[in-house]
Every structure is written in C-alpha cells, then in structure tokens.
Design a protein around this motif. Structure first.
Motif, mmCIF file in Angstrom:
data_model
loop_
_atom_site.group_PDB
_atom_site.id
_atom_site.type_symbol
_atom_site.label_atom_id
_atom_site.label_comp_id
_atom_site.label_asym_id
_atom_site.label_seq_id
_atom_site.Cartn_x
_atom_site.Cartn_y
_atom_site.Cartn_z
ATOM 1 N N THR A 5 28.052 -51.088 -16.910
ATOM 2 C CA THR A 5 26.752 -51.451 -16.356
ATOM 3 C C THR A 5 26.949 -52.019 -14.955
ATOM 4 O O THR A 5 28.044 -52.459 -14.589
ATOM 5 C CB THR A 5 26.057 -52.512 -17.229
ATOM 6 O OG1 THR A 5 26.902 -53.663 -17.317
ATOM 7 C CG2 THR A 5 25.808 -51.964 -18.625
ATOM 8 N N ASP A 11 23.877 -55.173 -24.344
ATOM 9 C CA ASP A 11 24.131 -53.853 -23.777
ATOM 10 C C ASP A 11 24.678 -52.938 -24.878
ATOM 11 O O ASP A 11 25.516 -53.349 -25.688
ATOM 12 C CB ASP A 11 25.149 -53.943 -22.643
ATOM 13 C CG ASP A 11 24.674 -54.854 -21.523
ATOM 14 O OD1 ASP A 11 23.458 -55.060 -21.397
ATOM 15 O OD2 ASP A 11 25.536 -55.359 -20.770
ATOM 16 N N ASP A 23 21.587 -51.058 -20.059
ATOM 17 C CA ASP A 23 21.916 -52.400 -19.607
ATOM 18 C C ASP A 23 20.737 -53.333 -19.900
ATOM 19 O O ASP A 23 19.693 -53.262 -19.257
ATOM 20 C CB ASP A 23 22.204 -52.363 -18.100
ATOM 21 C CG ASP A 23 22.778 -53.676 -17.586
ATOM 22 O OD1 ASP A 23 22.963 -54.592 -18.402
ATOM 23 O OD2 ASP A 23 23.036 -53.762 -16.379
ATOM 24 N N PHE A 80 19.419 -54.875 -14.465
ATOM 25 C CA PHE A 80 19.419 -54.283 -15.800
ATOM 26 C C PHE A 80 18.439 -53.112 -15.829
ATOM 27 O O PHE A 80 17.586 -52.965 -14.942
ATOM 28 C CB PHE A 80 19.025 -55.319 -16.861
ATOM 29 C CG PHE A 80 17.662 -55.937 -16.645
ATOM 30 C CD1 PHE A 80 16.531 -55.398 -17.251
ATOM 31 C CD2 PHE A 80 17.506 -57.041 -15.819
ATOM 32 C CE1 PHE A 80 15.283 -55.956 -17.042
ATOM 33 C CE2 PHE A 80 16.257 -57.613 -15.617
ATOM 34 C CZ PHE A 80 15.143 -57.075 -16.225
#
Length: 213
Positions: free
Chosen positions: A62, A119, A169, A66
């Motif tokens: 990631t 995640d 994410d 996000f």
C-alpha cells in the motif's frame, strides 16, 4: 518366445505407469507464476500502491493515504478490462493455488486510523465475456507465515479469464506489504499408491499370459 513376450509386457507395464504419473502432474496455464523472471507476463494496475518483484517472489504494498485497489497485479488483462491476453481455463484445472503471507506492516502517518478494517489482499477472477461468471475471493485468512491457498475455480471451466490480486488500503493507520509466490492452476488428482500400481501391473501380466495359453 517367453523372452519376447516378457519384453513386450514389460514395455506395456512401464507405459501404464508413465500414464498414471503424467496425470498426477497437471501443467498450469499461468505464466511465470514463480516470478523467477520478475514481473514478466504480469501487469501492474496499481493506483496509490506498488508492485515489485524480489528474490523470486512478488510484493504488493500500500502507499500513502488509503483507498481500494491500492496495489493490483493482473495476468490475462492489462488492468483496464481490455482482456488482451485472457487465460483459457482447462476443464481439468479446477483449482488455483498460491503462497501468500503478510510480509510487513508499518505505521502510516497519512492515515487517521479510524477504520476498524485492516489492509487486505483479495483475488478477483474476471470473465472476459460474461461478468456474471466473475469470482471474488475476499478476506483471505492471511498471517505473517507463508501459507498455501487452494481455491475452487471449477465453475470457470472452458472460460477465458483474468486473475487479479488486489490490495485494498484501509484507513487503519498502517502501511502493509503482502508477498505472493508459486501461483499455478492445478487439478485434484488421486495418485495411485505404489501397491495399487503393482497390483494393476500384475493383473495385466496374468490376463496376457492366460490369453497366450
């Protein structure tokens, strides 16, 4: 005469055993599934994350902030659903197998950490011609230990698809890296025990001898 018959029978027995062994090892259609050639045959469709090969495996990581589809690794498609190189699923290949584990988890200051979700890496299989046959394997039970996953794809037999490993994410306050290796298509085949092969070979010998007599 007995020597000639024995030679022919021995050749037959060896051929039968080879057939059993060859059926036990089904070849997969996924190219470079062990990543020995880096990301060759794979497409990186990541948005904010990244995909990179390292020592014969691949990592999906990631990035800052996000969002969904942070890091995406695809084979059979270019990542834009053009399906330029779809993979035809053989009727005998009813499983997809791969090794997966969480390699790293670090604090990500760009995230507030308000999400209760972590995640996660999912596998999506997209049908090139009929979206109603798409398969989604979500919330795989991934740990920090390398684990083999074996997933049933028998419903896709005869269809052309793309395999997409997708890292989402979440706003959990962490940056995650997942490792993938040994991706392959297989078929569950019951391999005969050595004793079974011996009994089968003996039966062939007896039947052949009786026929000669």
């Amino acid at each position: 005469m007995w020597y000639i018959m024995f030679r022919k029978l021995s050749t037959l027995i060896v051929a039968i055993n080879v057939i059993f062994i060859s059926h036990a090892a089904q070849a997969g259609l996924i190219a470079n599934g062990d990543f020995d050639n880096g990301l060759n045959s794979w497409n990186d469709a990541s948005i904010s994350g990244q995909v990179f090969s390292n020592n014969g495996l691949v990592n999906l990581s990631t990035g800052v902030d996000f969002g969904p589809y942070s890091a995406v690794l695809v084979q059979g498609d270019d990542g834009f659903f053009n399906f330029n190189t779809p993979i035809l699923i053989d009727a005998q290949q009813s499983l997809i197998e791969f090794d997966l584990w969480q390699f790293e988890r670090n604090i990500d200051a760009s995230e507030s950490g308000t999400s209760s979700l972590a995640d996660v890496l999912n596998l999506s299989i997209y049908d090139a011609f009929d979206p109603s046959f798409d398969l989604f394997f979500i919330d795989l039970a991934v740990t920090s230990q390398q684990k083999n996953f074996s997933l049933d794809i028998s419903s896709l037999a005869g269809r052309s698809v793309a395999f997409s490993f997708e890292l989402n994410d979440e706003n959990d306050g962490f940056d995650s890296t997942f490792s993938l290796d040994n991706i392959r298509l297989t078929s569950p085949v019951n391999v005969p025990e050595p004793s079974t092969l011996l009994l089968f070979s003996l039966a062939i010998f007896v039947l052949t001898r009786r026929k000669k007599q």
